[in-house]
Scaffold this motif. Structure first.
Motif: not given
Ligand code: ADP
Length: 601
Positions: A26-29, A34-35, A163-166, A170-174
């Protein structure tokens, strides 16, 4: 139980991985969406610009400085509005002729980017897409390039760098890492900064050369990020990844990948399996704890049951042994009681026997006393007979002679005869007076009586026996001595002692008997001593026992001393032997009596 726990753990782990994979999918989708959204937003922009007549005109006739600046400003405006990083225009040679960053420190204007694949693609008439590290800005960017046509001729290309650093911020998770790799496996987008410009797997030399040549990532080392595939699962791959965070050197992830063909990317998601492992461990621990508790309870129940069983067995045993002991005790009591009853009966019988024996002895003693009395009487009558017959015969002779002498008129001689007769009658009277002694009652009553006459009487009775053995009797009994006794019995004792003494001296060379008496305070002690063989030491304790005799049958019954001792005791005195060098000595001790001289008859 271990196998069960293992199976439970495995199931839990697999289930956890399954859930992790579903979530990952799900997350990957979402991430890909998003990308794609991000790219889709900018994708039409170069084409839009490329069709702008202003740009085409400019390409045809760039004009002077003013015209360039005007285009630069235009591009700057477009860039600002579209929120792109850079927007620039390249001529057919790859030279940047106008750029939104024309006022920046290091503007693109005047620089040649013909080496970039996106330029080549655009010059080839198609939309160029490329990801690279900016050679001038040193910043990552995704490039869209579109050819500027005019009448079928490609004049140059419009490039939009975004810039794709966004997509990282926004997707940085632990617990999840999102990665985007190029076809060589180089990570150029990652929610984990340290992973950027590293490779999923080690690059071969050819690829490395090619990348270096394209100057795509400038001088980035492109070292592998230390990913090791542990297991391939239907949902993805279980991998181990070197970690620089935390205390663990490795972490396990579920790697799920999907392709983004338009962009030529591979999008990856690394889901941390820590939670799954933790949940599995929790579940397994809980199950183990439950199982251990159940096992403990079962063990306790078992123990309790066993303890109860043991208790029952022990109680049963104790009861059985108690019963046995009780039985044994009862048996022993019965046996003992029987024994005691037997013993009691025997004792009673013995007591009876003793009583009978005592009675018999008493009767025998009485009989013997009686017979002794009779014997004494017999002896006495023999003595009286002897003593009286002689004077009687003499009297008769004197009387006969007196009558003859009287007839012859020999009166003087008759008188002599009469005197003789008188003397003889006096002697007979004396004997009579002796008989008075026996005339007294012999019931056993004790009276005070002078000792000497009793001794004399006894001596008289014993005289015939003494004569027979040829012995002599010496009597030293002071006349003043009186005793408290029964005369008959006392005489019987003395006769008995004298009789024994006579028997003892019989056959001895020296045959003497001595009777002596003296007083000590309350006692009168009479001793009868003889010159016989004496009494052996071993017999001393036996001679007073009834029926103990050393004499031949017919000579002695062994009752004399026993009876005498008893008589002495009954009179309040005692009879005992006195040790002597030779011969025997008996001591008769009697209570002394004080008699007024007038009482002595
Ligand atoms: P008996 O004269 O019938 O034997 P006694 O009771 O008078 O019974 O005496 C017991 C024993 O004591 C005698 O058999 C004898 O051995 C011993 N005895 C008694 N008097 C004398 C004595 N004067 N000298 C030595 N032995 C004596």
């Amino acid at each position: 139980m271990c196998a069960g726990l293992w199976a439970l753990g495995l199931w839990s782990y697999r289930d956890g991985i399954g859930r992790l994979a579903a979530q990952g999918r799900t997350d990957l989708n979402l991430y890909m969406a998003h990308l794609q959204g991000l790219l889709a937003k900018y994708e039409p922009l170069p084409e839009l610009l490329a069709t702008n007549p202003r740009l085409i005109d400019f390409m045809r006739a760039p004009g002077g400085q003013e015209s360039i600046q005007a285009l630069n400003r235009y591009l700057e405006t477009i860039n600002r509005i579209s929120d792109a990083t850079d927007t620039y225009l390249m001529d057919a040679e790859g030279l940047t002729i106008a750029a939104s960053n024309w006022q920046a420190e290091r503007p693109f204007v005047g620089r040649n980017f013909s080496f970039r694949p996106y330029f080549r693609d655009a010059m080839g008439g198609q939309l160029g897409r490329y990801f690279a590290l900016g050679t001038t800005s040193k910043q990552r960017g995704y490039y869209f390039a579109y050819p500027v046509h005019e009448k079928g001729e490609i004049l140059g290309a419009v490039v939009v760098k975004i810039d794709i650093s966004e997509a990282e911020r926004r997707w940085a998770k632990t617990d999840r890492i999102f990665l985007v790799t190029d076809p060589d496996g180089v990570v150029f987008v990652s929610t984990q900064p340290e992973q950027r410009f590293r490779t999923l797997f080690p690059l071969d030399e050819a690829a490395r050369q090619r990348i270096a040549h394209s100057n795509r990532y400038l001088d980035a080392t492109l070292s592998p990020m230390g990913l090791e595939i542990l297991k391939r699962l239907p949902e993805g791959q279980l991998v181990r990844l070197e970690s620089e965070q935390g205390w663990r050197k490795h972490r396990r992830y579920l790697l799920q990948s999907r392709a983004m063909p338009n962009a030529g990317w591979q999008v990856h998601e690394l889901s941390d399996t820590r939670e799954v492992i933790r949940d599995t461990l929790k579940l397994t621990t809980l199950a183990a704890a439950l199982a251990a508790t159940a096992a403990l309870i079962a063990a306790l129940l078992l123990q309790h049951q066993r303890a109860r069983r043991v208790h029952t067995i022990l109680t049963e045993r104790a009861r059985a042994s108690l019963e046995r002991i009780n039985l044994e005790l009862e048996e022993r009591v019965t046996t003992r009681t029987a024994e005691l009853t037997r013993t009691n009966r025997r004792l009673l019988a013995e007591v009876d026997e003793r009583l009978r024996a005592e009675q018999a002895l008493r009767e025998a003693q009485q009989a013997l006393i009686q017979s002794a009395k009779l014997a004494t009487l017999g002896q006495m009558s023999a003595g009286i007979n002897h003593e009286l017959n002689q004077p009687l015969a003499a009297i008769r002779t004197y009387a006969d002679n007196g009558r003859l002498l009287l007839a012859k008129g020999r009166t003087q001689e008759v008188e002599l005869n009469l005197e003789q007769i008188l003397a003889l009658t006096e002697r007979m009277a004396k004997i009579g007076s002796q008989l008075k002694l026996f005339a007294r009652k012999t019931s056993g009553d004790l009276i005070a009586l002078p000792l000497a006459p009793v001794v004399e009487g006894a001596a008289r009775i014993a005289a015939p026996i003494l004569d027979r053995c040829g012995g002599t009797l010496e009597s030293r009994v002071p006349s003043e001595l009186s005793v408290k006794a029964n005369d008959v019995l006392l005489q019987q004792v003395l006769v008995n002692l004298l009789g024994n003494a006579c028997q003892a001296i019989d056959g001895q060379t020296e045959r003497r008997i001595r009777i002596e008496a003296h007083r000590t305070q309350d006692w009168v002690i009479t001793t009868v001593e003889d010159t016989g063989p004496g009494i052996p030491e071993s017999d001393l304790n036996l001679i007073f026992e009834p029926f103990f005799t050393t004499k031949d049958a017919g000579e002695g019954l062994g009752l004399g001393l026993a009876i005498s001792a008893r008589i002495a005791a009954e009179m309040g005195g005692s009879l005992a032997t006195v040790p002597l060098e030779s011969g025997a000595c008996f001591e008769l001790r009697l209570p002394a009596a004080d008699i007024h001289p007038s009482q002595a008859t």
